[in-house]
Scaffold this motif. Structure first.
Motif, mmCIF file in Angstrom:
data_model
loop_
_atom_site.group_PDB
_atom_site.id
_atom_site.type_symbol
_atom_site.label_atom_id
_atom_site.label_comp_id
_atom_site.label_asym_id
_atom_site.label_seq_id
_atom_site.Cartn_x
_atom_site.Cartn_y
_atom_site.Cartn_z
ATOM 1 N N GLY A 107 -13.248 3.140 1.308
ATOM 2 C CA GLY A 107 -12.193 3.207 2.327
ATOM 3 C C GLY A 107 -11.563 1.860 2.624
ATOM 4 N N MET A 108 -11.743 0.897 1.709
ATOM 5 C CA MET A 108 -11.207 -0.452 1.926
ATOM 6 C C MET A 108 -9.741 -0.559 1.518
ATOM 7 S SD MET A 108 -13.265 -2.911 2.905
ATOM 8 C CE MET A 108 -13.870 -1.715 4.023
ATOM 9 N N ARG A 109 -9.344 0.283 0.546
ATOM 10 C CA ARG A 109 -7.937 0.209 0.140
ATOM 11 C C ARG A 109 -7.363 1.610 -0.028
ATOM 12 N NH1 ARG A 109 -6.169 -1.377 -5.986
ATOM 13 N NH2 ARG A 109 -6.777 0.573 -6.943
ATOM 14 N N ARG A 110 -6.071 1.702 0.245
ATOM 15 C CA ARG A 110 -5.404 2.993 0.078
ATOM 16 C C ARG A 110 -3.944 2.721 -0.272
ATOM 17 N NH1 ARG A 110 -3.545 4.379 5.737
ATOM 18 N NH2 ARG A 110 -3.837 2.366 6.718
ATOM 19 N N ARG A 111 -3.319 3.760 -0.828
ATOM 20 C CA ARG A 111 -1.924 3.587 -1.238
ATOM 21 C C ARG A 111 -1.004 3.992 -0.083
ATOM 22 N NH1 ARG A 111 0.647 2.440 -5.864
ATOM 23 N NH2 ARG A 111 -0.886 2.562 -7.502
ATOM 24 N N VAL A 112 -0.127 3.080 0.311
ATOM 25 C CA VAL A 112 0.831 3.382 1.373
ATOM 26 C C VAL A 112 2.221 3.100 0.812
ATOM 27 C CG1 VAL A 112 1.596 2.776 3.721
ATOM 28 C CG2 VAL A 112 -0.845 2.681 3.139
ATOM 29 N N ALA A 113 3.063 4.140 0.816
ATOM 30 C CA ALA A 113 4.431 4.034 0.290
ATOM 31 C C ALA A 113 4.453 3.347 -1.086
ATOM 32 C CB ALA A 113 5.316 3.279 1.285
ATOM 33 N N GLY A 114 3.550 3.782 -1.948
ATOM 34 C CA GLY A 114 3.554 3.283 -3.329
ATOM 35 C C GLY A 114 2.890 1.929 -3.510
ATOM 36 N N ARG A 115 2.388 1.318 -2.447
ATOM 37 C CA ARG A 115 1.741 -0.001 -2.586
ATOM 38 C C ARG A 115 0.297 0.074 -2.101
ATOM 39 N NH1 ARG A 115 4.991 -4.920 -1.984
ATOM 40 N NH2 ARG A 115 3.186 -5.667 -0.861
ATOM 41 N N TRP A 116 -0.572 -0.741 -2.721
ATOM 42 C CA TRP A 116 -1.956 -0.775 -2.262
ATOM 43 C C TRP A 116 -2.065 -1.610 -0.997
ATOM 44 C CZ3 TRP A 116 -5.073 2.701 -3.814
ATOM 45 C CH2 TRP A 116 -4.990 3.219 -5.114
ATOM 46 N N GLU A 117 -2.769 -1.060 -0.021
ATOM 47 C CA GLU A 117 -3.018 -1.833 1.204
ATOM 48 C C GLU A 117 -4.501 -1.902 1.449
ATOM 49 O OE1 GLU A 117 -0.998 -0.541 4.682
ATOM 50 O OE2 GLU A 117 0.939 -1.285 3.936
ATOM 51 N N TYR A 118 -4.962 -3.059 1.875
ATOM 52 C CA TYR A 118 -6.391 -3.245 2.170
ATOM 53 C C TYR A 118 -6.623 -3.135 3.670
ATOM 54 C CZ TYR A 118 -7.526 -4.166 -2.637
ATOM 55 O OH TYR A 118 -7.732 -3.996 -3.982
ATOM 56 N N GLU A 119 -7.801 -2.664 4.019
ATOM 57 C CA GLU A 119 -8.198 -2.425 5.404
ATOM 58 C C GLU A 119 -8.124 -3.731 6.216
ATOM 59 O OE1 GLU A 119 -9.228 -1.115 8.712
ATOM 60 O OE2 GLU A 119 -9.302 0.466 7.164
ATOM 61 N N GLU A 120 -7.187 -3.759 7.189
ATOM 62 C CA GLU A 120 -6.941 -4.966 7.983
ATOM 63 C C GLU A 120 -8.211 -5.526 8.636
ATOM 64 O OE1 GLU A 120 -4.543 -7.031 8.829
ATOM 65 O OE2 GLU A 120 -3.140 -6.109 7.413
ATOM 66 N N ARG A 121 -9.052 -4.603 9.080
ATOM 67 C CA ARG A 121 -10.223 -5.025 9.847
ATOM 68 C C ARG A 121 -11.174 -5.878 9.001
ATOM 69 N NH1 ARG A 121 -14.698 -2.167 11.883
ATOM 70 N NH2 ARG A 121 -14.119 -0.275 10.777
ATOM 71 N N HIS A 122 -11.143 -5.670 7.672
ATOM 72 C CA HIS A 122 -12.070 -6.405 6.815
ATOM 73 C C HIS A 122 -11.391 -7.504 6.001
ATOM 74 C CE1 HIS A 122 -14.992 -3.526 8.072
ATOM 75 N NE2 HIS A 122 -14.271 -2.529 7.610
ATOM 76 N N LEU A 123 -10.050 -7.588 6.095
ATOM 77 C CA LEU A 123 -9.384 -8.748 5.496
ATOM 78 C C LEU A 123 -9.643 -9.912 6.437
ATOM 79 C CD1 LEU A 123 -5.936 -7.313 4.378
ATOM 80 C CD2 LEU A 123 -7.632 -8.381 2.887
ATOM 81 N N CYS A 124 -9.915 -11.074 5.882
ATOM 82 C CA CYS A 124 -10.274 -12.207 6.749
ATOM 83 C C CYS A 124 -9.149 -12.461 7.757
ATOM 84 C CB CYS A 124 -10.511 -13.454 5.894
ATOM 85 S SG CYS A 124 -11.043 -14.834 6.885
ATOM 86 N N HIS A 125 -9.533 -12.489 9.035
ATOM 87 C CA HIS A 125 -8.533 -12.707 10.080
ATOM 88 C C HIS A 125 -8.076 -14.172 10.073
ATOM 89 C CE1 HIS A 125 -10.651 -9.231 12.451
ATOM 90 N NE2 HIS A 125 -10.044 -8.820 11.353
ATOM 91 N N SER A 126 -6.902 -14.394 10.570
ATOM 92 C CA SER A 126 -6.365 -15.742 10.682
ATOM 93 C C SER A 126 -6.941 -16.389 11.955
ATOM 94 C CB SER A 126 -4.847 -15.605 10.779
ATOM 95 O OG SER A 126 -4.247 -16.797 10.537
ATOM 96 N N PRO A 127 -7.191 -17.675 12.023
ATOM 97 C CA PRO A 127 -7.071 -18.675 10.972
ATOM 98 C C PRO A 127 -8.252 -18.624 10.006
ATOM 99 C CG PRO A 127 -7.738 -19.732 13.037
ATOM 100 C CD PRO A 127 -7.573 -18.273 13.329
ATOM 101 N N GLN A 128 -7.915 -18.761 8.724
ATOM 102 C CA GLN A 128 -8.928 -18.548 7.694
ATOM 103 C C GLN A 128 -9.759 -19.803 7.425
ATOM 104 O OE1 GLN A 128 -7.618 -15.955 4.593
ATOM 105 N NE2 GLN A 128 -8.771 -17.038 3.040
ATOM 106 N N GLU A 129 -9.125 -20.962 7.309
ATOM 107 C CA GLU A 129 -9.918 -22.149 6.956
ATOM 108 C C GLU A 129 -9.312 -23.414 7.541
ATOM 109 O OE1 GLU A 129 -9.939 -21.354 2.782
ATOM 110 O OE2 GLU A 129 -7.896 -22.063 2.495
#
Ligand SMILES: Cc1cc2nc3c(=O)[nH]c(=O)nc-3n(C[C@H](O)[C@H](O)[C@H](O)COP(=O)(O)OP(=O)(O)OC[C@H]3O[C@@H](n4cnc5c(N)ncnc54)[C@H](O)[C@@H]3O)c2cc1C
Length: 507
Positions: A107-129
Motif C-alpha cells: 500500500g506504499m504506492r498507487r496509480r493516480v491519474a496515470g502516475r505513480w504516487e507514493y504514500e505521503e506519510r512514509h515519504l521522508c517529511h521535510s526538512p530532510q537533511e
C-alpha cells in the motif's frame, strides 16, 4: 547517569558458528521440506515471498538471530521505535521492479491519474537533511555556506562529469541489470580517490562530501572504494546537484520510525512457524538425492537435519563459503575477493528535546562536518504529532578503512567497551548539541562485524555481476545476498532473493 550497553546482535553466536562447536555429533532428528532458505535478511525474506507468489508454501527459513531482518531490523529504546540498522529506502526506479511491486502490495504506492504516487506519510517529511558546518546548521549536506568560488566551480564541474558519465553508460540498481560496459569496468578498476586526483577534483569540501557519501553507502572511504562505486552513488539515482542547479531535486526517500524494520517485519509476518528464528545453519550439502541442511537450534541446543529439493543460500558470502560443503568454484572465487566494512549503530534515548544551534531546522538526517560518525537520524521525525518531546537519535558509525579508521575496525568493535563508544558519540554530537549528555537517559549499541561488502577496485569485474547473469546458482543451491552485488542496499538484496527463488520455481 546514562544507562546502556550492547544489544541487537548476539556476537557469541557468530563466534560459535566460526569455531565449529555447533557441528559436532550426529543430528538429533531429520525433517523434510521442499525448499530451505538459509538466512532471514532482506534477501532470504524476499526469497520466501517469491516462493509464496509461485504457489510454493512448503519451505522453511532458518535464521541465526532471534528475529528476522538481518541488517534491516527495527527495535525500540524507552518505548520509542528506532532502526537497529538500515533506515531508509529511496523510491525505487523501474529496474528494481520487484521492489516496486512489494511497495504496491504494502500500500506504499498507487496509480493516480496515470502516475505513480507514493504514500505521503512514509515519504521522508521535510526538512530532510542538514549539515553542521562552521558553527551553524545549513540546509542540505553539501558544504555551501561561506565556501569560495573555487569550491563552487568544482561542485559544478563534478555535477557535469557525473551527468556525462551517466549518459555514456547505465548505472543501474540493481547492478545486475546494468550492461557490462567498458566504461563501468574501467571505473571499477581504479580507487575513487585516484580517479578524483586524475580528474583534478582537489577541493577539500567536495572531497569531504564524496568521502562522507562513500562511508555512508559502503562503510569505507574514497581511497578504498572503486571509482565505479563513487560515481554509482550519484549516477544510479538523481545525479549530483551543485548549488543553484536547475531542476535540482532531492532524492525521494521512504522511511519509518523503526527504519527498514518496517519492511522486514511485513515480509516475515506471513511466514508463521516456517520462520525458524534462533536456528544457525552450520552445514549445507548438495547431495545426489537432494540438499541436506543442518541447523543448530539455539534454544534447545540440538541440531536438526533438513532434507529438501533445493536450498536458497541467503547468507553473507563469508558464512556461505564456510557452511557449504565443497563450495562451488563461483562461491570460492567470489568469497576470496570480498572484504567487509564493520559498522556500529547507537540509539540514544532523550527525555526532552534538544536546544538547537542557529541555522537550518532539525531534520530527519543531521550530519556534522569532519567527524568520524555520519551524524544521526531522529526516530520521531515521521511522527504525526509535531510537539517536540522525548525521542531517540540513531547515530551511525562506519568502521571500514577510511581517512578516519585503519584496517582494524572489527577488532576495535569487539574489544572496546560500550562506554568507549558512548563517549565517542557524546563528543561528536555535543558539538552541535552541548545539552545532549544532560538529556540522554539510555544508549543501546548494535555491532555488525561484517556489515556490508566494500566495493573495492576490481570487485565488480571479479564478481562478474555487471549484467552477467541474473541468477547465481550451482546445482541445487541458489545464492542470494547483497554481497553478490559487491555492495549492500535493500534493492540489491531484495532482487537477488526474488531471482534465486523464482529461478528454481521455473526449474
Ligand atoms: C548499519 C547499516 C545501515 C544500513 N542502512 C541502509 C539503508 O538505510 N538503506 C539500505 O537500503 N540499506 C542499508 N544498509 C544495507 C543493508 O545491509 C541492506 O539493505 C540489506 O538489509 C541486506 O540484506 P541481506 O539479506 O543481503 O543481508 P543480511 O542483512 O546480512 O542478512 C543475512 C541474514 O543471514 C543471517 N545469518 C547469518 N549467518 C547465519 C547462519 N549461519 N544461519 C542462519 N542465518 C544466518 C543473519 O543473521 C542475517 O539475518 C545498511 C546496513 C548497515 C549494516
Amino acid at each position: 547517569m546514562i544507562e546502556g550497553g550492547f544489544t541487537g546482535i548476539d556476537v557469541e553466536r557468530g563466534h560459535a558458528l566460526r569455531d565449529g562447536a555447533w557441528r559436532a555429533g550426529a543430528p538429533a532428528g531429520v525433517r523434510r521440506t521442499r525448499v530451505v532458505i538459509a538466512g532471514g535478511g532482506v534477501a532470504g525474506l524476499a526469497a520466501a515471498r517469491a516462493l509464496r507468489l509461485a504457489g510454493i508454501e512448503d519451505f522453511v527459513l532458518l535464521e541465526l538471530e532471534d528475529m528476522a531482518g538481518g541488517n534491516s531490523r527495527g527495535g525500540q529504546v524507552g518505548g520509542i521505535a528506532c532502526p537497529l540498522g538500515a533506515h531508509y529506502l529511496p523510491v525505487p526506479g523501474d529496474e528494481a521492479h520487484e521492489v516496486q511491486e512489494l511497495l504496491e502490495e504494502l500500500g506504499m504506492r498507487r496509480r493516480v491519474a496515470g502516475r505513480w504516487e507514493y504514500e505521503e506519510r512514509h515519504l521522508c517529511h521535510s526538512p530532510q537533511e542538514r549539515l553542521f558546518f562552521q558553527g551553524t546548521w545549513q540546509d542540505g549536506l553539501l558544504p555551501v555556506q561561506g565556501v569560495g568560488e573555487a569550491t563552487l566551480t568544482q561542485y559544478r564541474r563534478f555535477s557535469q562529469r557525473v551527468e556525462a558519465l551517466r549518459h555514456t553508460a547505465r548505472f543501474s540498481i540493481p547492478v545486475l541489470r546494468a550492461q557490462p560496459a567498458p566504461l563501468l569496468l574501467a571505473l571499477d578498476a581504479v580507487p575513487f580517490g585516484v580517479w578524483l586526483d586524475r580528474e583534478g577534483f582537489t577541493d577539500p569540501h567536495l572531497r569531504w562530501y564524496l568521502d562522507y557519501s562513500c562511508r555512508d553507502d559502503y562503510g569505507a572511504g574514497i581511497a578504498q572504494v572503486s571509482a565505479w562505486a563513487g560515481i554509482h552513488y550519484f549516477a544510479s539515482r538523481h545525479g549530483f546537484h551543485a548549488p543553484g542547479d536547475d531542476g535540482a531535486e532531492r532524492d525521494a526517500v521512504l522511511t519509518w520510525p523503526e527504519g527498514n524494520g518496517w519492511l522486514t517485519r511485513r515480509l516475515a509476518d506471513p511466514l508463521g512457524d516456517r520462520l525458524k528464528a534462533g536456528h544457525a545453519v552450520v552445514r549445507i550439502a548438495d547431495t545426489r538425492s537432494g540438499v541436506e541442511v543442518d541447523a543448530f537450534d539455539v534454544a534447545t541446543r540440538s541440531r536438526v537435519r533438513w532434507q529438501a529439493e533445493r536450498c536458497i543460500v541467503a547468507l553473507p558470502m563469508f558464512i556461505a563459503a564456510r557452511v557449504v560443503e565443497n563450495p562451488p568454484e563461483l562461491l570460492r572465487h567470489a568469497a576470496a575477493h570480498l572484504g567487509y566494512a564493520p559498522w556500529l549503530v547507537a540509539n540514544v534515548h532523550l527525555r526532552a528535546p534538544l536546544a538547537d544551534r542557529p541555522g537550518a531546522a532539525p531534520s530527519w538526517d543531521n550530519v556534522i562536518y569532519g567527524t568520524r560518525g555520519l551524524g544521526y537520524v531522529d526516530a520521531r521525525h515521521q511522527a504525526l504529532d509535531p510537539t517536540p518531546g522525548a525521542t531517540v537519535l540513531s547515530w551511525y558509525r562506519p568502521l571500514g578503512p577510511s581517512a578516519y579508521d585503519g584496517p582494524d575496525g572489527r577488532r576495535r568493535l569487539l574489544d572496546r567497551p560500550w562506554t568507549a563508544w558512548r563517549d565517542d558519540l557524546l563528543a561528536e554530537l555535543s558539538l552541535p548539541h552541548p545539552d545532549l549528555a544532560g538529556l540522554a537517559t539510555r544508549i543501546e549499541i548494535t555491532r555488525y562485524g561484517h556489515a556490508m561488502a566494500i566495493p573495492a577496485p576490481g570487485l565488480l569485474g571479479q564478481l562478474g555481476q555487471l549484467g552477467a547473469r541474473e541468477r547465481v546458482a550451482a546445482g541445487r543451491l541458489a545464492f542470494a545476498h547483497s554481497d553478490w552485488s559487491g555492495y549492500s542496499i535493500f534493492e540489491e538484496a531484495f532482487t537477488r532473493g526474488h531471482l534465486a527463488a523464482a529461478g528454481g520455481a521455473a526449474a
